[in-house]
Design a protein around this motif. Structure first.
Motif, PDB file in Angstrom:
ATOM      1  N   ASP A  59       0.843  -1.205   0.000  1.00 37.35           N
ATOM      2  CA  ASP A  59       0.000   0.000   0.000  1.00 37.35           C
ATOM      3  C   ASP A  59       0.876   1.252   0.000  1.00 37.35           C
ATOM      4  OD1 ASP A  59       0.766   0.621   2.648  1.00 37.35           O
ATOM      5  OD2 ASP A  59      -1.087  -0.126   3.520  1.00 37.35           O
ATOM      6  N   GLY A  60       0.241   2.401  -0.174  1.00 35.98           N
ATOM      7  CA  GLY A  60       0.976   3.655  -0.286  1.00 35.98           C
ATOM      8  C   GLY A  60       1.798   4.000   0.946  1.00 35.98           C
ATOM      9  N   PHE A  61       1.250   3.715   2.140  1.00 33.82           N
ATOM     10  CA  PHE A  61       1.996   4.015   3.365  1.00 33.82           C
ATOM     11  C   PHE A  61       3.284   3.197   3.433  1.00 33.82           C
ATOM     12  CE2 PHE A  61      -2.383   4.984   5.100  1.00 33.82           C
ATOM     13  CZ  PHE A  61      -2.209   6.349   5.128  1.00 33.82           C
ATOM     14  N   HIS A  62       3.195   1.922   3.095  1.00 38.72           N
ATOM     15  CA  HIS A  62       4.369   1.058   3.160  1.00 38.72           C
ATOM     16  C   HIS A  62       5.388   1.457   2.084  1.00 38.72           C
ATOM     17  CE1 HIS A  62       6.073  -3.300   3.337  1.00 38.72           C
ATOM     18  NE2 HIS A  62       6.813  -2.465   4.014  1.00 38.72           N
ATOM     19  N   LEU A  63       4.904   1.799   0.894  1.00 38.90           N
ATOM     20  CA  LEU A  63       5.802   2.256  -0.164  1.00 38.90           C
ATOM     21  C   LEU A  63       6.562   3.500   0.288  1.00 38.90           C
ATOM     22  CD1 LEU A  63       6.945   2.065  -3.020  1.00 38.90           C
ATOM     23  CD2 LEU A  63       4.943   3.357  -3.814  1.00 38.90           C
ATOM     24  N   LEU A  64       5.849   4.444   0.882  1.00 39.28           N
ATOM     25  CA  LEU A  64       6.487   5.667   1.392  1.00 39.28           C
ATOM     26  C   LEU A  64       7.544   5.322   2.440  1.00 39.28           C
ATOM     27  CD1 LEU A  64       6.703   8.768   1.760  1.00 39.28           C
ATOM     28  CD2 LEU A  64       4.784   8.591   3.357  1.00 39.28           C
ATOM     29  N   GLU A  65       7.202   4.429   3.346  1.00 30.61           N
ATOM     30  CA  GLU A  65       8.132   4.032   4.404  1.00 30.61           C
ATOM     31  C   GLU A  65       9.410   3.408   3.818  1.00 30.61           C
ATOM     32  OE1 GLU A  65       8.249   0.612   7.877  1.00 30.61           O
ATOM     33  OE2 GLU A  65       6.296   1.404   7.270  1.00 30.61           O
ATOM     34  N   ILE A  66       9.242   2.526   2.853  1.00 30.61           N
ATOM     35  CA  ILE A  66      10.399   1.872   2.233  1.00 30.61           C
ATOM     36  C   ILE A  66      11.291   2.906   1.536  1.00 30.61           C
ATOM     37  CG2 ILE A  66      11.125   0.295   0.388  1.00 30.61           C
ATOM     38  CD1 ILE A  66       8.492  -1.305   0.999  1.00 30.61           C
ATOM     39  N   LEU A  67      10.662   3.793   0.768  1.00 29.32           N
ATOM     40  CA  LEU A  67      11.447   4.773   0.008  1.00 29.32           C
ATOM     41  C   LEU A  67      12.117   5.811   0.908  1.00 29.32           C
ATOM     42  CD1 LEU A  67       9.178   5.270  -3.121  1.00 29.32           C
ATOM     43  CD2 LEU A  67      11.328   3.988  -2.957  1.00 29.32           C
ATOM     44  N   ARG A  68      11.426   6.279   1.926  1.00 27.54           N
ATOM     45  CA  ARG A  68      12.008   7.289   2.819  1.00 27.54           C
ATOM     46  C   ARG A  68      13.201   6.737   3.591  1.00 27.54           C
ATOM     47  NH1 ARG A  68      10.519  11.226   0.217  1.00 27.54           N
ATOM     48  NH2 ARG A  68       8.812  12.563   0.837  1.00 27.54           N
ATOM     49  N   ALA A  69      13.266   5.422   3.744  1.00 26.80           N
ATOM     50  CA  ALA A  69      14.394   4.806   4.456  1.00 26.80           C
ATOM     51  C   ALA A  69      15.660   4.792   3.594  1.00 26.80           C
ATOM     52  CB  ALA A  69      14.031   3.386   4.874  1.00 26.80           C
ATOM     53  N   LYS A  70      15.521   5.077   2.325  1.00 21.40           N
ATOM     54  CA  LYS A  70      16.665   5.095   1.400  1.00 21.40           C
ATOM     55  C   LYS A  70      17.119   6.537   1.175  1.00 21.40           C
ATOM     56  CE  LYS A  70      15.103   0.909  -0.895  1.00 21.40           C
ATOM     57  NZ  LYS A  70      16.016   0.056  -0.161  1.00 21.40           N
ATOM     58  N   SER A  71      18.390   6.785   1.301  1.00 18.18           N
ATOM     59  CA  SER A  71      18.905   8.157   1.176  1.00 18.18           C
ATOM     60  C   SER A  71      18.572   8.785  -0.175  1.00 18.18           C
ATOM     61  CB  SER A  71      20.407   8.190   1.424  1.00 18.18           C
ATOM     62  OG  SER A  71      21.077   7.374   0.480  1.00 18.18           O
ATOM     63  N   THR A  72      18.490   7.978  -1.210  1.00 14.27           N
ATOM     64  CA  THR A  72      18.173   8.478  -2.555  1.00 14.27           C
ATOM     65  C   THR A  72      16.809   9.168  -2.593  1.00 14.27           C
ATOM     66  OG1 THR A  72      19.292   6.510  -3.390  1.00 14.27           O
ATOM     67  CG2 THR A  72      18.003   7.756  -4.980  1.00 14.27           C
ATOM     68  N   PHE A  73      15.892   8.747  -1.710  1.00 18.18           N
ATOM     69  CA  PHE A  73      14.516   9.253  -1.760  1.00 18.18           C
ATOM     70  C   PHE A  73      14.131  10.129  -0.575  1.00 18.18           C
ATOM     71  CE2 PHE A  73      14.600   5.502  -4.435  1.00 18.18           C
ATOM     72  CZ  PHE A  73      13.995   5.990  -5.591  1.00 18.18           C
ATOM     73  N   GLU A  74      15.115  10.501   0.231  1.00 18.38           N
ATOM     74  CA  GLU A  74      14.807  11.347   1.403  1.00 18.38           C
ATOM     75  C   GLU A  74      14.153  12.661   1.006  1.00 18.38           C
ATOM     76  OE1 GLU A  74      18.228  10.097   4.643  1.00 18.38           O
ATOM     77  OE2 GLU A  74      18.609  11.754   3.289  1.00 18.38           O
TER      78      GLU A  74
END
Length: 121
Positions: A59-74
């Motif tokens: 879901d969107g919340f989990h996708l956001l969580e995964i991406l925000r944990a990566k420096s590329t997507f901060e």
């Protein structure tokens, strides 16, 4: 040209939104669920992510969580694109690191204005 990743499981909304954004001179990469959105984000590194909340796979919340944990997507703007106008959902998304949200159904000009606010034209 700014590249937008659109993650939306409803095909009609995905196609209409893609067309609107392309007419406004954005390049759109579309994904039909959160898993596909994650894979595309990691390889394409879009300028902005426009993401539904309720989707299969991830879901969107989990996708956001995964991406925000990566420096590329901060710092990559992440906008929720949701039919849920409930304040609790909106607050949860913003607290999780989303930059903004737009409620479906949306006005085309409102969508273009919001995307432009984060990535320019």
């Amino acid at each position: 040209m700014k590249r937008i990743l659109l993650v939306e499981d409803n095909i009609a909304i995905r196609e209409n939104t893609t067309e609107l954004l392309e007419l406004a001179n954005f390049q759109v990469i579309a994904a039909c669920n959160g898993q596909e959105g994650l894979e595309i984000a990691l390889t394409e590194k879009p300028d902005l992510i426009l993401c539904d909340i309720m989707m299969p796979e991830i879901d969107g919340f989990h996708l956001l969580e995964i991406l925000r944990a990566k420096s590329t997507f901060e710092k990559t703007p992440f906008l929720f694109f949701t039919a849920s106008a409930e304040q609790s959902e909106i607050k949860k998304g913003l607290a999780a690191g989303a930059n903004d949200y737009i409620i479906k159904p949306f006005d085309a000009d409102e969508l273009i204005e919001l995307v432009s606010k984060y990535v320019g034209k």
